[in-house]
Design an enzyme around this catalytic site. Structure first.
Site, PDB file in Angstrom:
ATOM      1  N   ILE A   1       0.845  -1.201   0.000  1.00  0.00           N
ATOM      2  CA  ILE A   1       0.000   0.000   0.000  1.00  0.00           C
ATOM      3  C   ILE A   1       0.881   1.252   0.000  1.00  0.00           C
ATOM      4  CG2 ILE A   1      -1.833   1.261   1.212  1.00  0.00           C
ATOM      5  CD1 ILE A   1      -2.697  -1.429   2.477  1.00  0.00           C
TER       6      ILE A   1
ATOM      7  N   ASP B   1      11.136   2.766   6.154  1.00  0.00           N
ATOM      8  CA  ASP B   1      10.787   1.364   5.927  1.00  0.00           C
ATOM      9  C   ASP B   1      12.009   0.511   6.249  1.00  0.00           C
ATOM     10  OD1 ASP B   1      10.082  -1.204   4.610  1.00  0.00           O
ATOM     11  OD2 ASP B   1       8.436  -0.053   3.736  1.00  0.00           O
TER      12      ASP B   1
ATOM     13  N   THR C   1       9.239  -6.484   5.062  1.00  0.00           N
ATOM     14  CA  THR C   1       8.351  -7.075   4.045  1.00  0.00           C
ATOM     15  C   THR C   1       8.291  -6.181   2.807  1.00  0.00           C
ATOM     16  OG1 THR C   1       6.419  -6.086   5.129  1.00  0.00           O
ATOM     17  CG2 THR C   1       6.894  -8.377   5.650  1.00  0.00           C
TER      18      THR C   1
ATOM     19  N   SER D   1      -9.956  -3.287   9.842  1.00  0.00           N
ATOM     20  CA  SER D   1     -11.309  -3.803  10.087  1.00  0.00           C
ATOM     21  C   SER D   1     -11.285  -4.961  11.074  1.00  0.00           C
ATOM     22  CB  SER D   1     -11.925  -4.279   8.777  1.00  0.00           C
ATOM     23  OG  SER D   1     -11.177  -5.348   8.253  1.00  0.00           O
TER      24      SER D   1
ATOM     25  N   TYR E   1      -3.302  -9.750  16.222  1.00  0.00           N
ATOM     26  CA  TYR E   1      -3.204  -8.693  15.209  1.00  0.00           C
ATOM     27  C   TYR E   1      -4.297  -7.643  15.406  1.00  0.00           C
ATOM     28  CZ  TYR E   1      -3.570  -6.352  10.721  1.00  0.00           C
ATOM     29  OH  TYR E   1      -3.646  -5.387   9.747  1.00  0.00           O
TER      30      TYR E   1
ATOM     31  N   ARG F   1      -8.479 -21.267   9.581  1.00  0.00           N
ATOM     32  CA  ARG F   1      -7.368 -20.655  10.301  1.00  0.00           C
ATOM     33  C   ARG F   1      -7.818 -20.087  11.636  1.00  0.00           C
ATOM     34  NH1 ARG F   1      -4.517 -16.439   6.269  1.00  0.00           N
ATOM     35  NH2 ARG F   1      -5.893 -15.128   7.490  1.00  0.00           N
TER      36      ARG F   1
ATOM     37  N   ASP G   1      -9.314 -16.209  12.452  1.00  0.00           N
ATOM     38  CA  ASP G   1     -10.057 -15.681  11.300  1.00  0.00           C
ATOM     39  C   ASP G   1     -11.451 -15.227  11.705  1.00  0.00           C
ATOM     40  OD1 ASP G   1      -8.348 -15.847   9.187  1.00  0.00           O
ATOM     41  OD2 ASP G   1      -9.327 -17.563   8.224  1.00  0.00           O
TER      42      ASP G   1
HETATM   43  C1  UD1 Z   1      -6.557  -8.861   5.963  1.00  0.00           C
HETATM   44  C2  UD1 Z   1      -5.176  -8.264   5.984  1.00  0.00           C
HETATM   45  C3  UD1 Z   1      -4.965  -7.491   7.247  1.00  0.00           C
HETATM   46  C4  UD1 Z   1      -6.058  -6.453   7.332  1.00  0.00           C
HETATM   47  C5  UD1 Z   1      -7.400  -7.156   7.338  1.00  0.00           C
HETATM   48  C6  UD1 Z   1      -8.548  -6.178   7.389  1.00  0.00           C
HETATM   49  C7  UD1 Z   1      -3.425  -9.406   4.714  1.00  0.00           C
HETATM   50  C8  UD1 Z   1      -2.366 -10.437   4.712  1.00  0.00           C
HETATM   51  N1  UD1 Z   1      -4.160  -9.308   5.850  1.00  0.00           N
HETATM   52  O1  UD1 Z   1      -6.715  -9.872   6.972  1.00  0.00           O
HETATM   53  O2  UD1 Z   1      -3.719  -6.848   7.231  1.00  0.00           O
HETATM   54  O3  UD1 Z   1      -5.914  -5.670   8.476  1.00  0.00           O
HETATM   55  O4  UD1 Z   1      -7.531  -7.894   6.145  1.00  0.00           O
HETATM   56  O5  UD1 Z   1      -8.482  -5.335   6.315  1.00  0.00           O
HETATM   57  O6  UD1 Z   1      -3.590  -8.662   3.752  1.00  0.00           O
HETATM   58  N2  UD1 Z   1      -7.330 -17.594   3.024  1.00  0.00           N
HETATM   59  C9  UD1 Z   1      -7.489 -18.707   2.214  1.00  0.00           C
HETATM   60  N3  UD1 Z   1      -6.440 -19.113   1.450  1.00  0.00           N
HETATM   61  C10 UD1 Z   1      -5.231 -18.465   1.442  1.00  0.00           C
HETATM   62  C11 UD1 Z   1      -5.057 -17.334   2.285  1.00  0.00           C
HETATM   63  C12 UD1 Z   1      -6.131 -16.934   3.070  1.00  0.00           C
HETATM   64  O7  UD1 Z   1      -8.553 -19.332   2.196  1.00  0.00           O
HETATM   65  O8  UD1 Z   1      -4.337 -18.877   0.697  1.00  0.00           O
HETATM   66  C13 UD1 Z   1      -8.489 -17.135   3.809  1.00  0.00           C
HETATM   67  C14 UD1 Z   1      -8.215 -16.849   5.249  1.00  0.00           C
HETATM   68  O9  UD1 Z   1      -8.314 -18.022   6.021  1.00  0.00           O
HETATM   69  C15 UD1 Z   1      -9.315 -15.820   5.563  1.00  0.00           C
HETATM   70  C16 UD1 Z   1      -9.470 -15.062   4.237  1.00  0.00           C
HETATM   71  O10 UD1 Z   1      -8.894 -15.898   3.247  1.00  0.00           O
HETATM   72  O11 UD1 Z   1     -10.526 -16.472   5.857  1.00  0.00           O
HETATM   73  C17 UD1 Z   1      -8.759 -13.727   4.240  1.00  0.00           C
HETATM   74  O12 UD1 Z   1      -7.439 -13.908   4.716  1.00  0.00           O
HETATM   75  P1  UD1 Z   1      -6.293 -12.802   4.495  1.00  0.00           P
HETATM   76  O13 UD1 Z   1      -6.188 -12.439   3.066  1.00  0.00           O
HETATM   77  O14 UD1 Z   1      -5.075 -13.273   5.207  1.00  0.00           O
HETATM   78  O15 UD1 Z   1      -6.930 -11.497   5.168  1.00  0.00           O
HETATM   79  P2  UD1 Z   1      -7.543 -11.196   6.623  1.00  0.00           P
HETATM   80  O16 UD1 Z   1      -7.158 -12.215   7.623  1.00  0.00           O
HETATM   81  O17 UD1 Z   1      -8.992 -10.900   6.409  1.00  0.00           O
END
Ligand code: UD1
Length: 313
Positions: free
Chosen positions: A12, A31, A35, A119, A142, A269, A272
């Protein structure tokens, strides 16, 4: 105006820096490249003042903040599962680091700090969409860390008179989002799998949903928050205002790539949340924010970028 973007070499952050440079602003980046990557700033690196250091280093923060007007604070450990594995490190960067950025901004006489909140602070509050009036109830280390940053920002406004705005970003995606780590955002991982012809992995049944927000919309909202009137001390949602399940994102991806994307399912996970959807009425009202790039258009642009970046020659 002089801007300091913490995490400016990240996904971002680099989009934010690119837009600021395009607008002719003066930009410093802080920075530690933990990452983020210098490569993300290719093309603008000679036009920014780059400080390679962590936000947990107060002296480095103070150096980077010298003479600054606006601080856009994006540097963070951004992953929910990583915070479950490494809660102390997440706390050190997201909580103590944020505290140091606020102190640096205060001592440099900055006009305002815009803090990238999350969020995830809403946690499992069952009502959708999430409005800013709902109580915070984070369910991961987190979420706690990002919410704590908001509390500190609000307190710095109250106690020291430093203007702050917290923006709760909802699942940001777009070009330069790192796809290669198990902690990467889900759409980045899906796109990389699509390029490699691998099966995407879904944790759980795939019916969990997110308010996926294209990065340019977030950059727009954040820059508006730097100068908008009547927002200091407030927290606002920044999102698309629509939600889509992971299963449905794969259907959209199939339309874009022209290839079938059959997911492999693994266990859900820990930490989540199930569903996420924002009410963006307040950002509309106070920032004049309108998400200009829709989900499918954003995913198409992101796909084009990944294809150019990760395709095998
Ligand atoms: C994300 C952000 C976080 C942010 C939040 C709210 C990332 C890494 N995390 O968290 O910084 O504060 O949104 O805006 O950008 N999943 C799969 N397969 C995968 C990876 C993830 O099914 O390969 C699932 C996870 O279990 C979860 C969903 O996708 O249910 C979203 O996961 P992720 O993209 O890591 O985002 P958040 O945990 O929502």
């Amino acid at each position: 105006m002089r801007y300091l973007v913490t995490g400016g070499a990240g996904f971002i952050g680099s989009a934010m820096v690119g837009e600021l440079v395009r607008r002719g602003e003066r930009v410093a980046v802080l920075d530690d490249l933990s990452t983020g990557k210098e490569r993300n700033l290719a093309g603008v690196l000679d036009r920014v003042e780059f400080h390679r250091a962590s936000i947990t280093d107060l002296e480095a923060v103070n150096r980077a903040a010298r003479g600054v007007d606006f601080v856009i604070h994006l540097a963070a450990r951004t992953s929910v599962p990583r915070s479950v594995q490494e809660p102390l490190e997440t706390n050190a960067v997201n909580v103590e680091g944020t505290l140091k950025v606020l102190m640096g901004a205060r001592d440099a006489g900055a006009r305002r700090v815009v803090y990238a909140a999350s969020s995830s602070a809403y946690g499992e509050t069952p009502t959708l969409p999430k409005t800013e009036a709902m109580p915070a109830a984070p369910i991961s280390p987190y979420g706690v860390s990002k919410f704590t940053g908001e509390l500190y920002a609000g307190v710095f406004t109250r106690v020291y008179g430093l203007e702050t705005v917290a923006l709760r970003y909802f699942n940001v995606f777009g070009p330069r989002q790192e796809p290669g780590s198990p902690y990467s955002g889900v759409l980045a991982r899906f796109l990389l799998a699509a390029i490699r012809g691998e099966q995407p992995v879904i944790y759980g049944d795939g019916e969990q949903s997110r308010d996926f927000t294209y990065v340019d919309n977030v950059v727009d909202a954040t820059l508006r928050a730097c100068t908008a009137a009547n927002v200091s001390g407030r927290m606002l949602n920044v999102a698309m205002g629509t939600r889509i399940s992971l299963n449905d994102t794969l259907r959209v991806l199939e339309r874009i790539t022209g290839h079938k994307a059959e997911a492999r399912h693994e266990a859900e996970r820990a930490g989540d949340i199930r569903h996420s959807l924002a009410d963006i009425g307040l950002a509309r009202e106070l920032l004049g924010y309108e998400p200009k790039i829709g989900f499918e258009e954003g995913l198409r642009r992101t796909w084009e970028w990944y294809r150019a970046e990760y395709a095998q020659p």
